[in-house]
Design an enzyme around this catalytic site. Structure first.
Site, PDB file in Angstrom:
ATOM      1  N   GLY A  57       0.833  -1.195   0.000  1.00  0.00           N
ATOM      2  CA  GLY A  57       0.000   0.000   0.000  1.00  0.00           C
ATOM      3  C   GLY A  57       0.868   1.244   0.000  1.00  0.00           C
ATOM      4  O   GLY A  57       2.051   1.177   0.340  1.00  0.00           O
ATOM      5  N   CYS A  84       5.247  -6.105   1.774  1.00  0.00           N
ATOM      6  CA  CYS A  84       5.620  -4.696   1.756  1.00  0.00           C
ATOM      7  C   CYS A  84       4.903  -3.901   2.868  1.00  0.00           C
ATOM      8  O   CYS A  84       5.192  -4.102   4.031  1.00  0.00           O
ATOM      9  CB  CYS A  84       5.358  -4.113   0.363  1.00  0.00           C
ATOM     10  SG  CYS A  84       6.212  -2.551   0.110  1.00  0.00           S
ATOM     11  N   TYR A  85       3.943  -3.037   2.527  1.00  0.00           N
ATOM     12  CA  TYR A  85       3.199  -2.342   3.598  1.00  0.00           C
ATOM     13  C   TYR A  85       2.609  -3.383   4.555  1.00  0.00           C
ATOM     14  O   TYR A  85       2.568  -3.173   5.775  1.00  0.00           O
ATOM     15  CB  TYR A  85       2.082  -1.482   3.006  1.00  0.00           C
ATOM     16  CG  TYR A  85       1.311  -0.699   4.052  1.00  0.00           C
ATOM     17  CD1 TYR A  85       1.729   0.565   4.440  1.00  0.00           C
ATOM     18  CD2 TYR A  85       0.173  -1.243   4.655  1.00  0.00           C
ATOM     19  CE1 TYR A  85       1.032   1.272   5.415  1.00  0.00           C
ATOM     20  CE2 TYR A  85      -0.527  -0.550   5.625  1.00  0.00           C
ATOM     21  CZ  TYR A  85      -0.096   0.709   6.003  1.00  0.00           C
ATOM     22  OH  TYR A  85      -0.779   1.416   6.961  1.00  0.00           O
ATOM     23  N   HIS A 174       7.847  -7.477  -3.465  1.00  0.00           N
ATOM     24  CA  HIS A 174       6.574  -7.881  -4.078  1.00  0.00           C
ATOM     25  C   HIS A 174       6.753  -9.176  -4.867  1.00  0.00           C
ATOM     26  O   HIS A 174       7.177  -9.141  -6.024  1.00  0.00           O
ATOM     27  CB  HIS A 174       6.062  -6.778  -5.013  1.00  0.00           C
ATOM     28  CG  HIS A 174       5.520  -5.602  -4.286  1.00  0.00           C
ATOM     29  ND1 HIS A 174       4.200  -5.518  -3.871  1.00  0.00           N
ATOM     30  CD2 HIS A 174       6.113  -4.464  -3.869  1.00  0.00           C
ATOM     31  CE1 HIS A 174       4.013  -4.369  -3.243  1.00  0.00           C
ATOM     32  NE2 HIS A 174       5.153  -3.708  -3.230  1.00  0.00           N
ATOM     33  N   GLU A 176       4.541 -10.924  -6.219  1.00  0.00           N
ATOM     34  CA  GLU A 176       3.484 -11.143  -7.212  1.00  0.00           C
ATOM     35  C   GLU A 176       3.788 -10.529  -8.577  1.00  0.00           C
ATOM     36  O   GLU A 176       3.112 -10.819  -9.551  1.00  0.00           O
ATOM     37  CB  GLU A 176       2.134 -10.593  -6.695  1.00  0.00           C
ATOM     38  CG  GLU A 176       2.086  -9.094  -6.422  1.00  0.00           C
ATOM     39  CD  GLU A 176       2.642  -8.708  -5.058  1.00  0.00           C
ATOM     40  OE1 GLU A 176       3.294  -9.556  -4.425  1.00  0.00           O
ATOM     41  OE2 GLU A 176       2.443  -7.560  -4.637  1.00  0.00           O
ATOM     42  N   ASP A 231     -14.711 -11.605 -24.548  1.00  0.00           N
ATOM     43  CA  ASP A 231     -15.387 -11.364 -23.269  1.00  0.00           C
ATOM     44  C   ASP A 231     -16.904 -11.394 -23.392  1.00  0.00           C
ATOM     45  O   ASP A 231     -17.592 -12.119 -22.666  1.00  0.00           O
ATOM     46  CB  ASP A 231     -14.957 -10.015 -22.674  1.00  0.00           C
ATOM     47  CG  ASP A 231     -13.454  -9.897 -22.559  1.00  0.00           C
ATOM     48  OD1 ASP A 231     -12.794 -10.942 -22.614  1.00  0.00           O
ATOM     49  OD2 ASP A 231     -12.954  -8.775 -22.428  1.00  0.00           O
ATOM     50  N   LYS A 373      -8.404 -11.954 -17.991  1.00  0.00           N
ATOM     51  CA  LYS A 373      -8.584 -12.349 -19.391  1.00  0.00           C
ATOM     52  C   LYS A 373      -8.286 -13.841 -19.639  1.00  0.00           C
ATOM     53  O   LYS A 373      -9.053 -14.527 -20.303  1.00  0.00           O
ATOM     54  CB  LYS A 373      -7.648 -11.497 -20.260  1.00  0.00           C
ATOM     55  CG  LYS A 373      -7.882 -11.637 -21.729  1.00  0.00           C
ATOM     56  CD  LYS A 373      -8.810 -10.562 -22.192  1.00  0.00           C
ATOM     57  CE  LYS A 373      -9.195 -10.698 -23.629  1.00  0.00           C
ATOM     58  NZ  LYS A 373     -10.236  -9.709 -23.966  1.00  0.00           N
TER      59      LYS A 373
END
Ligand code: XMP
Length: 517
Positions: A57, A84-85, A174, A176, A231, A373
């Site tokens: 964050g 992180c945060y 991070h 991710e 989509d 997606k």
């Protein structure tokens, strides 16, 4: 409520929180992201997660009033991973110290060195330091009681920490993001340690989505705007499976589609799926209104306005429709409003038909709202949509209008359609289609001189574009070989009258955008 094992991601406002969810989805884990303001002790008790992740964050835990998790997160006895945060807030809340100021920030790639083995890192850091992505202003300067250090980086002495007795893990980087190349391993280990079995599959999602649609719609009617893209098609087929002929699709053909595209869509929906479909052939209207328009924003606004008018006109023919189905995806949601009203900053508003539901007094059905997606593609496969259709590159709502910079004419559109078809055929023949996120041709508003046979030509120039991307937000141009480019240019000039010169666009995004307008 879902019966699956559940993981809760508490969102402290990081721009990449959605990527945590994505990494978990890839592991067949059911997870939900909720903004920290919403996650109270009561919420937590009801949600009953098997594990919790604290996201990153933008705030500083040293600031009074900065975001906090509910106290019970630490006492309900489930594993926690702080990123992180999330790491800093965990330390602060559990008795450690976080400092802010000179020398505490670290942005960009860093190398983390392991200091002792940790099950969370199994299969990672086995050969020493690894690259990770750091993006923090503050850092932890004293660990909370019970925590030990398992990895350090030059800017973060407590890059990886854990309290094994409580199954609490906290990392400064991070895992991710793509710049932490092997970070997915950390999530895999975390969910394994938390006892997840990976019970969330596309088949399960499909069944649950069908149930949800039936519960929402009952015996009422739904209309769905079909663009021919993946989509809206997947949304339509899913809804049709749920409620059958209570669904009618409206396909607005604005005359700005690719070669044979309208026929393909109509055939697939009418003949293959037997889904009631209104084919709004309104090319004359759109092209008429676009005559003489060359400003990109005016083009987009004109198309958007006409699209709504036409859609309304056809939808009006379907008596008693109360719902409008849209193929809105998770990234659309997170970009435009920040999912569930969380704290992340708005980046840009998305391109769906804004304002239409209110104007028509329709309620929305958006069964893909929680999917990325690639998950929509997996769902499409689950629903039996043809593979070549599922794998198609994205195509923008305004269609060829934004691939025809300057004034749009029928002549230019015809040339562009043919050239684009040859280009895509080349890409398919060379087996490159699935490696490329999006490829298309654009006809430039310039004629140049050439020589063909014994004659002089004065024809349009064509730009070819191909990019790799994960979500369209950033993109790199695709590095075709010169052989490929040469062969493609030759084919296009030989096979398409009206083009005598071909350029390849080597711009990445940023600074370019994917489309030319
Ligand atoms: P840009 O050009 O913004 O495009 O880098 C990013 C992705 O979005 C698509 N795109 C659109 N899609 N309506 C859409 O449905 C639009 O108005 C629109 N504009 C751009 C583009 O094709 C690329 O995949």
């Amino acid at each position: 409520m879902t019966q699956h094992q559940r993981l809760l991601i508490i969102d402290f406002g990081s721009q990449v929180t959605q990527l945590i969810a994505r990494r978990l989805r890839e592991l067949n884990i059911y997870c939900e992201i909720h903004p920290y303001q919403k996650v109270t002790d009561a919420f937590l008790a009801e949600f009953a997660p098997r594990a919790i992740i604290f996201s990153g964050g933008p705030d500083s835990v040293t600031r009074e009033g900065s975001p906090r998790p509910p106290a019970s997160a630490f006492t309900i006895g489930v594993p926690i991973l702080g990123i992180c945060y999330g790491q800093q807030v965990m330390m602060q809340e559990l008795g450690g110290l976080v400092v802010s100021g000179e020398g505490t920030a670290e942005f960009g790639r860093a190398r983390v060195s392991p200091t002792s083995p940790l099950p969370l890192l199994d299969g990672w850091f086995e050969d020493g330091p690894e690259q990770v992505w750091m993006s923090h202003g503050d850092h932890v300067s004293r660990l909370a009681p019970g925590f030990e250090v398992y990895g350090t980086s030059p800017g973060a002495p407590f890059a990886i920490t854990a309290d094994l007795s409580r199954d609490f893990y906290a990392v400064q980087f991070h895992p991710e993001v793509h710049h932490t190349p092997r970070g997915a391993k950390l999530y895999e280990n975390f969910v394994r340690l938390a006892g997840f079995t990976g019970d969330w599959t596309m088949a399960a999602f499909k069944d649950e989505a069908i149930e949800r649609i039936r519960a929402q719609v009952g015996d009422r009617k739904v209309i769905c705007g079909l663009s021919g893209g993946v989509d809206s098609s997947v949304a339509a087929v899913l809804i049709h499976e749920a409620i059958g002929d209570q669904l009618t699709c409206v396909f607005v053909d604005h005359g700005l589609l690719r070669l044979n595209e309208a026929e393909q869509v109509v055939t697939m929906f009418r003949d293959h799926y037997n889904i009631p479909l209104l084919h709004a052939d309104e090319a004359e209207l759109f092209l008429g209104e676009l005559e003489g328009v060359s400003d990109p924003e005016t083009k987009r606004k004109t198309i958007g306005r006409l699209f709504i008018d036409v859609f309304q006109k056809y939808a009006g023919q379907i008596a008693g429709a109360e719902f409008l189905a849209q193929g809105t995806l998770y990234p659309d949601v997170i970009e435009s409003v920040s999912f569930s009203g969380g704290p992340s900053v708005t980046i840009k508003s998305h391109h769906n038909v804004g304002g239409l539901p209110e104007k028509m007094g329709l309620k929305l059905v958006e069964p893909l709202r929680e999917l990325f997606k690639d998950e929509v593609r997996a769902l499409g496969r689950e629903l039996g949509l043809p593979e070549p259709f599922i794998g198609r590159h994205p195509f923008p709502g305004p269609g060829l209008a934004i691939r025809c910079p300057g004034e749009i004419t029928r002549e230019k559109l015809d040339i562009l359609r043919k050239a684009d078809a040859v280009y895509i055929d080349q890409i398919r023949r060379h087996g490159l289609y699935d490696e490329i996120w999006q490829a298309f041709a654009a006809i430039l508003p310039v004629r140049t001189v050439g020589v063909m046979g014994d004659g002089r030509t004065y024809d349009y120039a064509l730009a070819l574009r191909a990019v790799t991307s994960v979500d369209g937000m950033t993109a790199d141009y695709y590095p075709f070989s010169h052989d490929f480019l040469g062969e493609t240019a030759t084919r296009i000039i030989n096979e398409v009258r009206g083009i005598n010169r071909v350029f390849y666009d080597c711009t990445s995004k940023p600074p370019g955008t994917i489309e030319l307008e």
